[in-house]
Design a protein around this motif. Structure first.
Motif, PDB file in Angstrom:
ATOM      1  N   VAL A 169       0.846  -1.192   0.000  1.00 29.22           N
ATOM      2  CA  VAL A 169       0.000   0.000   0.000  1.00 29.22           C
ATOM      3  C   VAL A 169       0.883   1.245   0.000  1.00 29.22           C
ATOM      4  O   VAL A 169       1.868   1.319   0.747  1.00 29.22           O
ATOM      5  CB  VAL A 169      -0.924   0.009   1.236  1.00 29.22           C
ATOM      6  CG1 VAL A 169      -1.675   1.332   1.349  1.00 29.22           C
ATOM      7  CG2 VAL A 169      -1.900  -1.155   1.176  1.00 29.22           C
ATOM      8  N   LEU A 170       0.526   2.221  -0.803  1.00 34.20           N
ATOM      9  CA  LEU A 170       1.254   3.483  -0.896  1.00 34.20           C
ATOM     10  C   LEU A 170       0.328   4.633  -0.514  1.00 34.20           C
ATOM     11  O   LEU A 170      -0.706   4.845  -1.166  1.00 34.20           O
ATOM     12  CB  LEU A 170       1.769   3.683  -2.322  1.00 34.20           C
ATOM     13  CG  LEU A 170       2.858   2.709  -2.754  1.00 34.20           C
ATOM     14  CD1 LEU A 170       2.729   2.389  -4.233  1.00 34.20           C
ATOM     15  CD2 LEU A 170       4.228   3.278  -2.462  1.00 34.20           C
ATOM     16  N   ILE A 171       0.693   5.374   0.546  1.00 31.18           N
ATOM     17  CA  ILE A 171      -0.113   6.499   1.003  1.00 31.18           C
ATOM     18  C   ILE A 171       0.815   7.614   1.466  1.00 31.18           C
ATOM     19  O   ILE A 171       1.957   7.364   1.860  1.00 31.18           O
ATOM     20  CB  ILE A 171      -1.088   6.101   2.141  1.00 31.18           C
ATOM     21  CG1 ILE A 171      -0.391   5.198   3.161  1.00 31.18           C
ATOM     22  CG2 ILE A 171      -2.318   5.431   1.607  1.00 31.18           C
ATOM     23  CD1 ILE A 171      -1.297   4.675   4.243  1.00 31.18           C
ATOM     24  N   ASP A 172       0.313   8.847   1.439  1.00 32.88           N
ATOM     25  CA  ASP A 172       1.136   9.990   1.839  1.00 32.88           C
ATOM     26  C   ASP A 172       0.688  10.576   3.177  1.00 32.88           C
ATOM     27  O   ASP A 172       0.746  11.790   3.389  1.00 32.88           O
ATOM     28  CB  ASP A 172       1.149  11.064   0.750  1.00 32.88           C
ATOM     29  CG  ASP A 172      -0.245  11.496   0.311  1.00 32.88           C
ATOM     30  OD1 ASP A 172      -1.165  11.496   1.152  1.00 32.88           O
ATOM     31  OD2 ASP A 172      -0.414  11.833  -0.879  1.00 32.88           O
ATOM     32  N   HIS A 173       0.247   9.698   4.075  1.00 33.11           N
ATOM     33  CA  HIS A 173      -0.234  10.089   5.395  1.00 33.11           C
ATOM     34  C   HIS A 173       0.518   9.234   6.413  1.00 33.11           C
ATOM     35  O   HIS A 173       0.303   8.028   6.509  1.00 33.11           O
ATOM     36  CB  HIS A 173      -1.747   9.848   5.471  1.00 33.11           C
ATOM     37  CG  HIS A 173      -2.415  10.403   6.690  1.00 33.11           C
ATOM     38  ND1 HIS A 173      -2.242   9.873   7.942  1.00 33.11           N
ATOM     39  CD2 HIS A 173      -3.286  11.451   6.848  1.00 33.11           C
ATOM     40  CE1 HIS A 173      -2.983  10.543   8.813  1.00 33.11           C
ATOM     41  NE2 HIS A 173      -3.621  11.507   8.173  1.00 33.11           N
ATOM     42  N   ASP A 174       1.419   9.862   7.187  1.00 30.62           N
ATOM     43  CA  ASP A 174       2.303   9.118   8.088  1.00 30.62           C
ATOM     44  C   ASP A 174       1.559   8.256   9.094  1.00 30.62           C
ATOM     45  O   ASP A 174       1.845   7.067   9.236  1.00 30.62           O
ATOM     46  CB  ASP A 174       3.212  10.094   8.856  1.00 30.62           C
ATOM     47  CG  ASP A 174       4.304  10.673   7.977  1.00 30.62           C
ATOM     48  OD1 ASP A 174       4.924   9.908   7.232  1.00 30.62           O
ATOM     49  OD2 ASP A 174       4.523  11.899   8.033  1.00 30.62           O
ATOM     50  N   ASP A 175       0.633   8.854   9.830  1.00 25.64           N
ATOM     51  CA  ASP A 175      -0.050   8.104  10.882  1.00 25.64           C
ATOM     52  C   ASP A 175      -0.884   6.969  10.313  1.00 25.64           C
ATOM     53  O   ASP A 175      -0.968   5.888  10.916  1.00 25.64           O
ATOM     54  CB  ASP A 175      -0.934   9.037  11.707  1.00 25.64           C
ATOM     55  CG  ASP A 175      -0.134   9.922  12.653  1.00 25.64           C
ATOM     56  OD1 ASP A 175       1.065   9.641  12.855  1.00 25.64           O
ATOM     57  OD2 ASP A 175      -0.696  10.905  13.187  1.00 25.64           O
ATOM     58  N   LEU A 176      -1.509   7.188   9.187  1.00 28.93           N
ATOM     59  CA  LEU A 176      -2.305   6.126   8.580  1.00 28.93           C
ATOM     60  C   LEU A 176      -1.414   4.960   8.168  1.00 28.93           C
ATOM     61  O   LEU A 176      -1.749   3.794   8.404  1.00 28.93           O
ATOM     62  CB  LEU A 176      -3.076   6.669   7.375  1.00 28.93           C
ATOM     63  CG  LEU A 176      -3.907   5.653   6.578  1.00 28.93           C
ATOM     64  CD1 LEU A 176      -4.851   4.879   7.480  1.00 28.93           C
ATOM     65  CD2 LEU A 176      -4.670   6.353   5.457  1.00 28.93           C
ATOM     66  N   ALA A 177      -0.267   5.244   7.555  1.00 26.97           N
ATOM     67  CA  ALA A 177       0.655   4.176   7.166  1.00 26.97           C
ATOM     68  C   ALA A 177       1.107   3.389   8.387  1.00 26.97           C
ATOM     69  O   ALA A 177       1.153   2.146   8.374  1.00 26.97           O
ATOM     70  CB  ALA A 177       1.852   4.756   6.429  1.00 26.97           C
ATOM     71  N   ALA A 178       1.448   4.093   9.457  1.00 29.40           N
ATOM     72  CA  ALA A 178       1.885   3.421  10.678  1.00 29.40           C
ATOM     73  C   ALA A 178       0.763   2.572  11.267  1.00 29.40           C
ATOM     74  O   ALA A 178       0.983   1.430  11.704  1.00 29.40           O
ATOM     75  CB  ALA A 178       2.366   4.446  11.696  1.00 29.40           C
ATOM     76  N   ASN A 179      -0.458   3.105  11.298  1.00 29.99           N
ATOM     77  CA  ASN A 179      -1.592   2.346  11.837  1.00 29.99           C
ATOM     78  C   ASN A 179      -1.860   1.083  11.033  1.00 29.99           C
ATOM     79  O   ASN A 179      -2.171   0.023  11.589  1.00 29.99           O
ATOM     80  CB  ASN A 179      -2.842   3.223  11.863  1.00 29.99           C
ATOM     81  CG  ASN A 179      -2.829   4.228  13.003  1.00 29.99           C
ATOM     82  OD1 ASN A 179      -2.221   3.991  14.044  1.00 29.99           O
ATOM     83  ND2 ASN A 179      -3.492   5.356  12.802  1.00 29.99           N
TER      84      ASN A 179
END
Length: 222
Positions: free
Chosen positions: A99-109
């Motif tokens: 998964v590729l996303i540009d939202h730090d907290d969402l990626a960590a979660n």
């Protein structure tokens, strides 16, 4: 002879950090790659963007959907929820997903949620930090994460995210929603054959001792 060009999403994933999770050997390669983005506008003119490819670069789906959300967090979580729903409907059981996303907290979660599915008590190694306004979509994301064979989220810059223009200009990209539905497997997949073909860790996690030895230097110590 034509030069080989690596698929866009796979290349971005391999070169991007995955927050709060290490890269164990031979587990980096994915079967499918999903990029999502959500945009928030105070006037309600936001959108959701989704791009899905197989690891050999064959497109599975693209979406550019107008959407009014209360804040940017909801936009990002809603976009990922949508992308995972679409991929789950088209990927085989046990698929390995990047998964590729540009939202730090969402990626960590997301990475914590994947690790939680592998633990005996279903608890993440670190607490989730989920905005209250995203609770509904977070439940859906966790359910989808648990349904794949393996999933890992990488953090990319907004300007590098292929889903970014789809989320920010849904009026200009409405035509992608009319592309035919596709359900495809990576062409070189026989594991659906071989689970450990060439799944190497990314360069940042490569075996330093071996690299130093090849360069004529002293092996690195751990």
């Amino acid at each position: 002879m034509a030069a080989y060009c690596r698929p866009v999403l796979r290349n971005l994933f391999d070169d991007s950090p995955t927050p709060h999770i290490a890269h164990p050997p031979r587990t980096h390669r994915r079967d499918f790659y999903l990029a999502t983005d959500g945009s928030y506008r105070a006037d309600g003119d936001g959108g959701l963007g989704v791009v899905i490819e197989t690891r050999d670069g064959e497109r599975v789906a693209r979406l550019s959907v107008p959407d009014a959300v209360p804040d940017n967090n909801v936009a990002e979580y809603r976009a990922l929820h949508l992308g995972l729903d679409v991929l789950a409907a088209r990927a085989p059981t046990g698929a390995r997903v990047g998964v590729l996303i540009d939202h730090d907290d969402l990626a960590a979660n997301v990475n914590r949620a994947m690790l939680a599915t592998q633990g005996p008590d279903a608890r993440p190694p670190h607490p989730f930090r989920v905005p209250g306004s995203t609770a509904h979509h977070w439940r859906g994301i966790r359910a989808r994460v648990a349904g794949f064979g393996e999933l890992r989220a990488a953090r990319i810059d907004s300007g590098d995210n292929p889903a970014h223009p789809l989320a920010n200009s849904p009026d200009q990209y409405a035509h992608v929603n009319r592309e035919p539905d596709r359900c495809v497997l990576p062409r070189d997949d026989e594991r659906w054959r071989a689970p450990d073909d060439d799944r190497y860790p990314p360069p940042s996690r490569a075996n330093r001792s071996r690299s130093n030895s090849l360069a004529g230097g002293e092996p690195a110590s751990d």
